[in-house]
Structure formats: structure tokens, C-alpha cells
Motif scaffolding. Structure first.
Motif, PDB file in Angstrom:
ATOM      1  N   GLN A 119      -9.220   5.916 -14.606  1.00 35.01           N
ATOM      2  CA  GLN A 119      -8.524   6.283 -13.376  1.00 35.01           C
ATOM      3  C   GLN A 119      -8.366   5.080 -12.459  1.00 35.01           C
ATOM      4  O   GLN A 119      -7.328   4.902 -11.809  1.00 35.01           O
ATOM      5  N   PHE A 120      -9.393   4.234 -12.410  1.00 35.15           N
ATOM      6  CA  PHE A 120      -9.325   3.011 -11.598  1.00 35.15           C
ATOM      7  C   PHE A 120      -8.176   2.124 -12.064  1.00 35.15           C
ATOM      8  O   PHE A 120      -7.399   1.609 -11.245  1.00 35.15           O
ATOM      9  N   ILE A 121      -8.052   1.929 -13.379  1.00 36.24           N
ATOM     10  CA  ILE A 121      -6.985   1.093 -13.924  1.00 36.24           C
ATOM     11  C   ILE A 121      -5.616   1.704 -13.633  1.00 36.24           C
ATOM     12  O   ILE A 121      -4.666   1.003 -13.255  1.00 36.24           O
ATOM     13  N   ALA A 122      -5.505   3.027 -13.776  1.00 38.47           N
ATOM     14  CA  ALA A 122      -4.242   3.706 -13.489  1.00 38.47           C
ATOM     15  C   ALA A 122      -3.856   3.528 -12.019  1.00 38.47           C
ATOM     16  O   ALA A 122      -2.693   3.253 -11.699  1.00 38.47           O
ATOM     17  N   ASP A 123      -4.843   3.655 -11.129  1.00 39.09           N
ATOM     18  CA  ASP A 123      -4.587   3.476  -9.694  1.00 39.09           C
ATOM     19  C   ASP A 123      -4.195   2.031  -9.382  1.00 39.09           C
ATOM     20  O   ASP A 123      -3.328   1.782  -8.541  1.00 39.09           O
ATOM     21  N   MET A 124      -4.852   1.086 -10.059  1.00 37.62           N
ATOM     22  CA  MET A 124      -4.549  -0.330  -9.835  1.00 37.62           C
ATOM     23  C   MET A 124      -3.108  -0.643 -10.236  1.00 37.62           C
ATOM     24  O   MET A 124      -2.388  -1.347  -9.517  1.00 37.62           O
ATOM     25  N   ILE A 125      -2.679  -0.113 -11.372  1.00 32.97           N
ATOM     26  CA  ILE A 125      -1.308  -0.327 -11.832  1.00 32.97           C
ATOM     27  C   ILE A 125      -0.317   0.230 -10.805  1.00 32.97           C
ATOM     28  O   ILE A 125       0.676  -0.409 -10.453  1.00 32.97           O
ATOM     29  N   GLU A 126      -0.611   1.428 -10.314  1.00 31.80           N
ATOM     30  CA  GLU A 126       0.284   2.103  -9.382  1.00 31.80           C
ATOM     31  C   GLU A 126       0.300   1.411  -8.021  1.00 31.80           C
ATOM     32  O   GLU A 126       1.367   1.137  -7.447  1.00 31.80           O
ATOM     33  N   ASN A 127      -0.884   1.127  -7.477  1.00 32.46           N
ATOM     34  CA  ASN A 127      -0.981   0.559  -6.127  1.00 32.46           C
ATOM     35  C   ASN A 127      -0.458  -0.869  -6.041  1.00 32.46           C
ATOM     36  O   ASN A 127       0.126  -1.267  -5.027  1.00 32.46           O
ATOM     37  N   SER A 128      -0.676  -1.642  -7.086  1.00 27.92           N
ATOM     38  CA  SER A 128      -0.255  -3.050  -7.057  1.00 27.92           C
ATOM     39  C   SER A 128       1.219  -3.217  -7.406  1.00 27.92           C
ATOM     40  O   SER A 128       1.813  -4.253  -7.093  1.00 27.92           O
ATOM     41  N   GLN A 129       1.781  -2.194  -8.082  1.00 26.59           N
ATOM     42  CA  GLN A 129       3.160  -2.299  -8.570  1.00 26.59           C
ATOM     43  C   GLN A 129       3.329  -3.512  -9.474  1.00 26.59           C
ATOM     44  O   GLN A 129       4.334  -4.232  -9.407  1.00 26.59           O
ATOM     45  N   ARG A 243      -2.546  -9.944  -0.850  1.00 23.32           N
ATOM     46  CA  ARG A 243      -2.426  -8.584  -0.317  1.00 23.32           C
ATOM     47  C   ARG A 243      -3.521  -7.703  -0.891  1.00 23.32           C
ATOM     48  O   ARG A 243      -3.839  -7.774  -2.080  1.00 23.32           O
ATOM     49  N   LEU A 244      -4.104  -6.856  -0.056  1.00 26.07           N
ATOM     50  CA  LEU A 244      -5.121  -5.918  -0.504  1.00 26.07           C
ATOM     51  C   LEU A 244      -4.429  -4.733  -1.166  1.00 26.07           C
ATOM     52  O   LEU A 244      -3.699  -3.990  -0.517  1.00 26.07           O
ATOM     53  N   CYS A 245      -4.636  -4.559  -2.465  1.00 24.09           N
ATOM     54  CA  CYS A 245      -4.000  -3.455  -3.198  1.00 24.09           C
ATOM     55  C   CYS A 245      -4.821  -2.176  -3.124  1.00 24.09           C
ATOM     56  O   CYS A 245      -4.268  -1.084  -2.986  1.00 24.09           O
ATOM     57  N   SER A 246      -6.137  -2.315  -3.235  1.00 22.34           N
ATOM     58  CA  SER A 246      -6.993  -1.123  -3.171  1.00 22.34           C
ATOM     59  C   SER A 246      -8.440  -1.511  -2.976  1.00 22.34           C
ATOM     60  O   SER A 246      -8.865  -2.636  -3.275  1.00 22.34           O
TER      61      SER A 246
END
Length: 288
Positions: A119-129, A243-246
Motif C-alpha cells: 500500500q505504501f508503494i501504491a501511495d508513493m506512485i500515486e502521490n509523486s506522479q 517536494r514532499l510527496c508523502s
């Protein structure tokens, strides 16, 4: 005597080192373990419309963070886009923590830690674009790429998030996708293996993890033992533009604003180090 003390009172053993601003493995509190990355290519089958298949070289990478070793393989397939996202492809990450990597994990369905890492990796992909899903679309509403990102831990000694994020980025940087078009007369996809293009990586997110000791003391890149003894952990994800992504903080000791800012500052420095390392490796494998 030291081994016995470490076994009976592990936290007090660590505290004696931390008071001297060092750790049992010899590192300073803000020092990362030796980090290496190897980038290679594996052949995977790409399933195409109509049930046929072709083979292509997709991305792969192996990352070592101290003893923690993670491999990431990218498998690309073709599929129809979702109805509500007709112009987008898919990115599907999965982190595996098999029993072979540590005695703390058991065979069977993914455990809580593996699910949290995925889930962390999925969120990182999404948040960082880092990848625009629109770039994965081949024909609006008809055909798009699906990137299956399998991240497997081979040896676990803490900080799985940093290692997984780095392995994913390195593997994606290595991906080459063949040219694909849809024949208007037949409606079938046509794949040109001779014409391949690198995946467009729009951002380069890097994760930097910290363990919190006694609610106030921060140490970077914690080992498995340090994670177990810590009162909390926090992972900061930053990109190329500082930039802070998450911020990933799964409970534990709270952080003051000043401490969090300190973590972000260190994470920005770490990002530059990782980006420099990956650029050096990629440059070394490019044909002269």
C-alpha cells in the motif's frame, strides 16, 4: 558478557550506544548503511489481445541496503482501459516478504507488513506522479499498458520501504516497451518489437525512513532490531524538486514540527545521493 547483556536487555544495550551518538553496528545516528543497486533485464511474456503473446525485455533491479536485499521485476501486459479511465493504463505494485528472507515471516497469504508495504508503494506512485497513467494508454478506450511491479525481499534486515521504493524506481528506469498500434481494418493490436521506447519517468521519488527511540531520538535507516526496539517509525518521500510527496507514520511516538522538518531536510539530502547513484549505474550500462 556484552552478547548476554544485549540478549537480556536489548533496549538498555542500545541506549548506551545512543548516548554516545553511535549505534552497535558502528554507524552514526544519521548514517545510512552501504547502498548498492544493480540493474538488469529479464524476458517476460506480454499477453496481447486475442490470446497471443510476444516476449520483450522489461525492467528489473536489485537493491542492497546493508543486509536488506530486494529485487524488483516489471512485467508489462496489454489490456483494455477501465470504463471510467478510458485514457489511462495501470500500475499494480506488490511487495512480497517470503519466509526465506527472515524467520519473522511465514509462508502463505501476504502478512500485515507485506500488505502495508504494498500500500505504501501504491501511495508513493500515486502521490509523486512518478508515472502519468495517461502515458500508458495506447488507444483511448481500447488498449493500454498494465505494469505489474513485483517487489520481492530476498534478505530482510529492516527498512523494507526504502529498499522497495529504490528497487521500484531503478527497475522502472530500465523498462523498454515496444511500439503498439491497433490495426483499424482488423481491430487487432500490432506489436513492433524492433521499435522500443523507454518508460517516461516524470518524477523520481525516494523514501527515507527513520526510527524513533525514547520518543525523541531519531536514527536513519534502521535495522530490523532497531525497528523492533523503536517507539515509532516515520518514512519521508521526496522528489527531484525537493517536494514532499508523502509522510508515512504508522502510529507510535508523535513527532514535533521541528523533528519532522529535520527528517524532511535529511530526506532531501538522501534523495540527491540516491538519484546520483542510480544515474551513475544507468550511465554505466548504456551501450557506448
Amino acid at each position: 558478557l556484552s552478547i548476554c547483556f544485549r540478549t537480556v536487555e536489548p533496549l538498555e544495550y542500545y541506549r548506551r550506544f545512543l548516548k554516545e551518538n553511535c549505534r552497535p553496528d558502528g554507524r552514526e545516528l544519521g548514517e545510512f548503511r552501504a547502498t548498492t543497486v544493480n540493474i538488469g533485464k529479464y524476458l517476460f511474456g506480454i499477453i496481447i489481445m486475442g490470446g497471443g503473446s510476444i516476449t520483450t525485455a522489461d525492467g528489473s533491479a536489485l537493491v542492497k541496503l546493508g543486509n536488506t536485499t530486494v529485487i524488483c521485476g516489471i512485467k508489462a501486459e496489454l489490456a483494455a482501459p477501465a470504463v471510467d479511465s478510458a485514457n489511462k493504463g495501470y500500475i499494480v505494485p506488490n511487495v512480497e516478504l517470503p519466509s526465506l528472507c527472515s524467520t519473522r515471516f511465514r509462508s502463505g497469504p501476504p502478512g500485515e507488513e507485506a500488505q502495508a508495504a504494498s500500500q505504501f508503494i501504491a501511495d508513493m506512485i500515486e502521490n509523486s506522479q512518478m508515472i502519468a497513467k495517461e502515458d500508458l494508454c495506447i488507444a483511448n478506450g481500447k488498449l493500454a499498458w498494465v505494469l505489474y511491479c513485483d517487489i520481492i525481499c530476498l534478505d530482510y534486515d529492516g527498512n523494507i520501504l526504502d529498499a522497495s521504493a529504490f528497487a521500484l524506481l531503478a527497475a522502472l528506469k530500465n523498462v523498454q516497451l515496444p511500439s503498439v498500434i491497433i490495426n483499424e481494418e482488423t481491430g487487432l493490436s500490432e506489436v513492433n518489437l524492433k521499435q522500443k521506447n523507454p518508460l517516461i519517468i516524470r518524477k523520481h521519488p525516494v523514501a527515507t525512513s527513520f526510527a524513533i527511540f525514547d520518543d525523541t531520538l531519531l536514527i536513519v535507516d534502521p535495522t530490523a532490531e532497531e525497528e523492533d526496539l523503536a517507539t515509532g517509525t516515520v518514512t519521508i518521500v521526496t522528489d527531484d524538486e525537493d517536494r514532499l510527496c508523502s509522510v508515512h507514520k504508522p502510529g507510535g511516538s508523535p513527532l514535533t514540527g521541528a523533528k519532522l522538518q529535520d527528517c524532511i531536510t535529511r530526506a532531501i539530502t538522501r534523495h540527491k545521493e540516491i538519484k546520483k547513484l542510480i544515474d551513475k549505474v544507468i550511465k554505466s550500462i548504456k551501450p557506448k
